[in-house]
Design a protein around this motif. Structure first.
Motif, PDB file in Angstrom:
ATOM      1  N   SER A  98      14.745   0.458   1.347  1.00  0.00           N
ATOM      2  CA  SER A  98      14.396  -0.614   0.413  1.00  0.00           C
ATOM      3  C   SER A  98      12.931  -0.976   0.632  1.00  0.00           C
ATOM      4  O   SER A  98      12.469  -1.087   1.778  1.00  0.00           O
ATOM      5  CB  SER A  98      15.267  -1.854   0.660  1.00  0.00           C
ATOM      6  N   ILE A  99      12.200  -1.173  -0.460  1.00  0.00           N
ATOM      7  CA  ILE A  99      10.771  -1.493  -0.335  1.00  0.00           C
ATOM      8  C   ILE A  99      10.600  -2.880   0.281  1.00  0.00           C
ATOM      9  O   ILE A  99      11.200  -3.856  -0.155  1.00  0.00           O
ATOM     10  CB  ILE A  99      10.065  -1.438  -1.707  1.00  0.00           C
ATOM     11  N   ARG A 100       9.761  -2.935   1.300  1.00  0.00           N
ATOM     12  CA  ARG A 100       9.486  -4.200   1.984  1.00  0.00           C
ATOM     13  C   ARG A 100       8.165  -4.802   1.515  1.00  0.00           C
ATOM     14  O   ARG A 100       8.070  -6.013   1.300  1.00  0.00           O
ATOM     15  CB  ARG A 100       9.440  -3.963   3.493  1.00  0.00           C
ATOM     16  N   GLN A 101       7.148  -3.957   1.364  1.00  0.00           N
ATOM     17  CA  GLN A 101       5.808  -4.486   1.107  1.00  0.00           C
ATOM     18  C   GLN A 101       4.921  -3.396   0.523  1.00  0.00           C
ATOM     19  O   GLN A 101       5.059  -2.219   0.853  1.00  0.00           O
ATOM     20  CB  GLN A 101       5.211  -4.985   2.428  1.00  0.00           C
ATOM     21  N   ILE A 102       4.000  -3.803  -0.352  1.00  0.00           N
ATOM     22  CA  ILE A 102       2.996  -2.896  -0.921  1.00  0.00           C
ATOM     23  C   ILE A 102       1.612  -3.399  -0.530  1.00  0.00           C
ATOM     24  O   ILE A 102       1.323  -4.590  -0.679  1.00  0.00           O
ATOM     25  CB  ILE A 102       3.118  -2.813  -2.458  1.00  0.00           C
ATOM     26  N   ARG A 103       0.778  -2.493  -0.036  1.00  0.00           N
ATOM     27  CA  ARG A 103      -0.606  -2.844   0.311  1.00  0.00           C
ATOM     28  C   ARG A 103      -1.559  -2.008  -0.528  1.00  0.00           C
ATOM     29  O   ARG A 103      -1.412  -0.782  -0.599  1.00  0.00           O
ATOM     30  CB  ARG A 103      -0.884  -2.615   1.798  1.00  0.00           C
ATOM     31  N   VAL A 104      -2.540  -2.669  -1.136  1.00  0.00           N
ATOM     32  CA  VAL A 104      -3.540  -2.005  -1.971  1.00  0.00           C
ATOM     33  C   VAL A 104      -4.895  -2.134  -1.288  1.00  0.00           C
ATOM     34  O   VAL A 104      -5.268  -3.227  -0.825  1.00  0.00           O
ATOM     35  CB  VAL A 104      -3.587  -2.638  -3.383  1.00  0.00           C
ATOM     36  N   TYR A 105      -5.635  -1.001  -1.249  1.00  0.00           N
ATOM     37  CA  TYR A 105      -6.915  -0.958  -0.538  1.00  0.00           C
ATOM     38  C   TYR A 105      -8.062  -0.731  -1.518  1.00  0.00           C
ATOM     39  O   TYR A 105      -7.934   0.005  -2.499  1.00  0.00           O
ATOM     40  CB  TYR A 105      -6.906   0.164   0.509  1.00  0.00           C
ATOM     41  N   ASP A 106      -9.181  -1.348  -1.191  1.00  0.00           N
ATOM     42  CA  ASP A 106     -10.403  -1.175  -1.978  1.00  0.00           C
ATOM     43  C   ASP A 106     -10.876   0.278  -1.897  1.00  0.00           C
ATOM     44  O   ASP A 106     -10.840   0.879  -0.828  1.00  0.00           O
ATOM     45  CB  ASP A 106     -11.483  -2.118  -1.431  1.00  0.00           C
ATOM     46  N   GLU A 107     -11.348   0.828  -3.039  1.00  0.00           N
ATOM     47  CA  GLU A 107     -11.735   2.246  -3.050  1.00  0.00           C
ATOM     48  C   GLU A 107     -13.117   2.503  -2.458  1.00  0.00           C
ATOM     49  O   GLU A 107     -13.489   3.663  -2.223  1.00  0.00           O
ATOM     50  CB  GLU A 107     -11.683   2.807  -4.475  1.00  0.00           C
ATOM     51  N   ILE A 108     -13.878   1.461  -2.202  1.00  0.00           N
ATOM     52  CA  ILE A 108     -15.221   1.633  -1.625  1.00  0.00           C
ATOM     53  C   ILE A 108     -15.196   1.407  -0.114  1.00  0.00           C
ATOM     54  O   ILE A 108     -15.487   2.317   0.674  1.00  0.00           O
ATOM     55  CB  ILE A 108     -16.240   0.682  -2.286  1.00  0.00           C
ATOM     56  N   GLU A 109     -14.848   0.213   0.303  1.00  0.00           N
ATOM     57  CA  GLU A 109     -14.879  -0.148   1.724  1.00  0.00           C
ATOM     58  C   GLU A 109     -13.573   0.177   2.447  1.00  0.00           C
ATOM     59  O   GLU A 109     -13.539   0.286   3.676  1.00  0.00           O
ATOM     60  CB  GLU A 109     -15.188  -1.640   1.881  1.00  0.00           C
ATOM     61  N   GLY A 110     -12.494   0.310   1.700  1.00  0.00           N
ATOM     62  CA  GLY A 110     -11.205   0.598   2.315  1.00  0.00           C
ATOM     63  C   GLY A 110     -10.496  -0.609   2.884  1.00  0.00           C
ATOM     64  O   GLY A 110      -9.583  -0.467   3.701  1.00  0.00           O
ATOM     65  N   ASP A 111     -10.919  -1.822   2.476  1.00  0.00           N
ATOM     66  CA  ASP A 111     -10.275  -3.040   2.962  1.00  0.00           C
ATOM     67  C   ASP A 111      -9.014  -3.348   2.153  1.00  0.00           C
ATOM     68  O   ASP A 111      -8.911  -2.992   0.968  1.00  0.00           O
ATOM     69  CB  ASP A 111     -11.234  -4.236   2.855  1.00  0.00           C
ATOM     70  N   VAL A 112      -8.066  -4.026   2.780  1.00  0.00           N
ATOM     71  CA  VAL A 112      -6.870  -4.465   2.059  1.00  0.00           C
ATOM     72  C   VAL A 112      -7.273  -5.551   1.058  1.00  0.00           C
ATOM     73  O   VAL A 112      -7.909  -6.542   1.420  1.00  0.00           O
ATOM     74  CB  VAL A 112      -5.819  -5.031   3.033  1.00  0.00           C
ATOM     75  N   ILE A 113      -6.934  -5.335  -0.202  1.00  0.00           N
ATOM     76  CA  ILE A 113      -7.279  -6.332  -1.231  1.00  0.00           C
ATOM     77  C   ILE A 113      -6.038  -7.017  -1.804  1.00  0.00           C
ATOM     78  O   ILE A 113      -6.159  -8.052  -2.454  1.00  0.00           O
ATOM     79  CB  ILE A 113      -8.105  -5.702  -2.378  1.00  0.00           C
ATOM     80  N   LYS A 114      -4.861  -6.422  -1.568  1.00  0.00           N
ATOM     81  CA  LYS A 114      -3.624  -7.044  -2.032  1.00  0.00           C
ATOM     82  C   LYS A 114      -2.488  -6.716  -1.062  1.00  0.00           C
ATOM     83  O   LYS A 114      -2.390  -5.594  -0.582  1.00  0.00           O
ATOM     84  CB  LYS A 114      -3.221  -6.534  -3.423  1.00  0.00           C
ATOM     85  N   ILE A 115      -1.653  -7.688  -0.809  1.00  0.00           N
ATOM     86  CA  ILE A 115      -0.380  -7.474  -0.122  1.00  0.00           C
ATOM     87  C   ILE A 115       0.693  -8.059  -1.021  1.00  0.00           C
ATOM     88  O   ILE A 115       0.700  -9.266  -1.286  1.00  0.00           O
ATOM     89  CB  ILE A 115      -0.349  -8.129   1.267  1.00  0.00           C
ATOM     90  N   ILE A 116       1.580  -7.203  -1.518  1.00  0.00           N
ATOM     91  CA  ILE A 116       2.567  -7.635  -2.507  1.00  0.00           C
ATOM     92  C   ILE A 116       3.961  -7.445  -1.943  1.00  0.00           C
ATOM     93  O   ILE A 116       4.298  -6.352  -1.461  1.00  0.00           O
ATOM     94  CB  ILE A 116       2.421  -6.839  -3.829  1.00  0.00           C
ATOM     95  N   ARG A 117       4.776  -8.480  -2.025  1.00  0.00           N
ATOM     96  CA  ARG A 117       6.155  -8.406  -1.558  1.00  0.00           C
ATOM     97  C   ARG A 117       7.108  -8.317  -2.747  1.00  0.00           C
ATOM     98  O   ARG A 117       6.733  -8.564  -3.884  1.00  0.00           O
ATOM     99  CB  ARG A 117       6.470  -9.600  -0.661  1.00  0.00           C
ATOM    100  N   SER A 118       8.353  -7.986  -2.456  1.00  0.00           N
ATOM    101  CA  SER A 118       9.296  -7.611  -3.512  1.00  0.00           C
ATOM    102  C   SER A 118       9.579  -8.722  -4.509  1.00  0.00           C
ATOM    103  O   SER A 118      10.017  -8.445  -5.627  1.00  0.00           O
ATOM    104  CB  SER A 118      10.608  -7.137  -2.892  1.00  0.00           C
ATOM    105  N   ASP A 119       9.336  -9.974  -4.136  1.00  0.00           N
ATOM    106  CA  ASP A 119       9.634 -11.070  -5.049  1.00  0.00           C
ATOM    107  C   ASP A 119       8.417 -11.498  -5.862  1.00  0.00           C
ATOM    108  O   ASP A 119       8.471 -12.488  -6.601  1.00  0.00           O
ATOM    109  CB  ASP A 119      10.181 -12.274  -4.274  1.00  0.00           C
ATOM    110  N   GLU A 120       7.308 -10.753  -5.760  1.00  0.00           N
ATOM    111  CA  GLU A 120       6.086 -11.138  -6.457  1.00  0.00           C
ATOM    112  C   GLU A 120       5.939 -10.387  -7.781  1.00  0.00           C
ATOM    113  O   GLU A 120       6.445  -9.281  -7.958  1.00  0.00           O
ATOM    114  CB  GLU A 120       4.880 -10.895  -5.555  1.00  0.00           C
TER     115      GLU A 120
END
Length: 559
Positions: free
Chosen positions: A202-224
């Motif tokens: 079961s999906i717990r969490q999604i993390r999205v990273y910036d394409e330039i610096e590689g920093d985390v720009i989003k943390i999304i949970r299943s209820d969002e």
């Protein structure tokens, strides 16, 4: 993966009379197999084909068997592809909220491919999914062998679909998974998406990273709210990954089927069976070099006129190549070739451990999580199948068998650019069977691109481009053309047109029945839950009987 679909689409968007040369019938052709058997082309030797990887090829021009053609699959694709291509011209320039073109493709597929014959309630069955991308992702990762191989194990428990690591952005660390290596070839925004799963997938969490610096720009949970949106991006990434492995299987099958066909030429009992594998394979290998992986302009399409007054002729060059073109996935061709060539060598140098070399998670942990449970039932029959087929052929004529097997080993060792440790016919059968079953899963995951929500991630443009239309048509050509009886462990002789030796026939019939029993039991199982079946049967049905929802565990990469 079809050159014809590109040619048709290019003509369609520039001419309303594009389809006249194809002399299409007014209605769908029969989905029943053509009665004529496959035939060899009228030539003394086969012709060299453009190399997919610069250093990888058959031993020499004198060692190329004459190609064997069977038009059935191409005929069924021509019922589907030209009208879909013609309709795609309407999408160009529309906002990405415009999705009518995908509905047309779905309806045309169902109308021409006879896929609903065994579906209890066609009106309720979602042949292309229900748009629930996060749940589709979970089902695909649990059942599809291409996609399950992208999973890695998390130290704190559970699994991860990891496309990016800021500490190793180019995936140069030896521990980097194949998925992360291939994703490192893919430029552009919104592809650096990592997803964490619980131990039950079961999906717990999604993390999205910036394409330039590689920093985390989003943390999304299943209820969002954005959860399903970013899950669709991961599906795009997985389709790219699977398409890369799919292309490599085409290269592998071209080499292996040529080797068996050529090596068994003086042993009729083996050569008739070799024809079953070799039919249509050179054509599909050619399409890999023409349509999937390219660095140079495609001279075949240079002859086409501009697609519209406002469109550069560049679109008919190397830009549209499905994997490496800027109008395709946009992967770096040099990096991609290097990774895939190494992968090809892993397969040929360790032919009895394909699955172990592809998975990042121990099989035991995957079984506990319910991953690849049905796939493994078929996979686990392969060693016995390989042994019994080899013994049956050897019992017909031990001397000729020994000569053919020695030729097979030597032929593969003489192929350039690969290290072959395929030391017996059994090794050959094992590698062909497991990659055939894996290749069959193409027929489900390719349907993702009948969904505009997945297609939109190809580029950051707000509107549909001509390149999107090319891409859509090229992918959709892969979902049809399944050829009845051309499945792993098949006993059918209707492709080769000649009866097999009775000992070989008996072994094939035994294993085909075992495989069919598994498929029938599985079909009945997944149909017990009507809601799940109607919504996710398009994914689950990969392991159903031949032709169910257009699916098949393909014996080779003939599609």
């Amino acid at each position: 993966m079809h050159l014809s679909s590109l040619l048709i689409l290019a003509a369609a968007v520039s001419s309303s009379t594009a389809f006249a040369p194809f002399a299409l019938t007014s209605g769908p052709r029969s989905a029943t197999r053509a009665s004529s058997a496959a035939v060899r082309l009228d030539a003394e030797r086969g012709s060299p084909l453009p190399r997919v990887f610069p250093g990888v090829d058959l031993p020499s021009s004198a060692d190329i068997p004459v190609a064997i053609n069977h038009p059935f699959s191409n005929e069924r694709q021509l019922d589907f592809t030209p009208p879909v291509c013609a309709h795609l011209s309407a999408m160009i320039g529309k906002p990405k909220s415009y999705k009518t073109f995908t509905t047309f493709g779905q309806n045309r597929f169902v109308a021409t491919q006879n896929v609903g014959a065994q579906i209890p309630d066609v009106s309720e069955y979602k042949f292309f999914g229900n748009g629930n991308h996060s749940t589709n992702l979970e089902y695909l990762l649990k059942t599809n062998p291409f996609m399950a191989a992208a999973l890695t194990e998390r130290r704190r428990g559970g699994f991860e679909l990891r496309s990016f690591d800021k500490d190793d952005p180019k995936a140069e660390d030896p521990s980097a998974s194949l998925y992360r290596q291939l994703m490192s070839c893919l430029g552009g925004p919104n592809h650096r998406v990592n997803i964490r799963f619980d131990s039950d997938m079961s999906i717990r969490q999604i993390r999205v990273y910036d394409e330039i610096e590689g920093d985390v720009i989003k943390i999304i949970r299943s209820d969002e709210e954005e959860f399903d949106y970013w899950a669709s991006s991961a599906l795009f990434n997985l389709s790219y990954y699977a398409s890369c492995v799919h292309a490599n299987i085409h290269v592998l099958h071209y080499i292996l089927t040529a080797a068996l066909d050529e090596s068994s030429r003086d042993f009729g009992a083996m050569n008739e069976w070799a024809k079953f594998y070799a039919t249509n394979i050179p054509d599909k290998y050619l399409e890999v070099s023409m349509v999937l992986i390219r660095d140079q302009p495609n001279n075949i399409l240079n002859i086409l006129p501009p697609l519209s007054p406002d469109t550069s002729c560049d679109v008919v060059h190397d830009t549209y190549a499905l994997l490496t073109g800027s109008a395709g996935y946009g992967a770096d061709g040099e990096m991609l070739r290097s990774i895939l060539e190494k992968l090809l060598n892993v397969w040929t140098s360790d032919p009895t451990n394909y699955l172990e070399n592809m998975l990042n998670v121990p099989k035991e942990k995957m079984m506990e999580a319910g991953v690849l449970t049905e796939f493994m039932k078929h996979h686990d029959m392969i060693p016995d199948f390989a042994r019994d087929v080899a013994e049956a052929l050897k019992s017909t004529d031990g001397d000729k068998f020994g000569i053919a097997e020695d030729r097979l080993k030597l032929y593969l060792k003489r192929c350039s650019g690969i290290t072959s440790r395929i030391d017996s016919l059994e090794n050959w059968i094992e590698l062909m069977a497991v990659t055939g079953i894996v290749h069959g899963a193409t027929l489900s995951y390719s349907r993702l691109f009948a969904d505009a929500d997945i297609l939109r991630w190809r580029s950051s443009s707000d509107t549909w481009q001509i390149s999107d239309a090319f891409f859509h048509a090229n992918i959709l050509g892969t979902i049809c053309g399944m050829d009845e009886h051309r499945h792993v462990m098949s006993s059918s002789t209707d492709v080769v047109g000649e009866e097999y030796d009775e000992k070989l026939q008996a072994v094939l019939e035994t294993y085909e029945q075992k495989a069919n029993d598994l498929k029938e039991a599985y079909k009945n199982q997944i149909m017990e839950n009507t809601g799940e079946f109607n919504n996710y049967g398009w994914i689950l049905s990969d392991f159903c009987p031949d032709g169910f929802d257009g699916k098949q565990l393909t014996v080779t990469s003939y599609i």
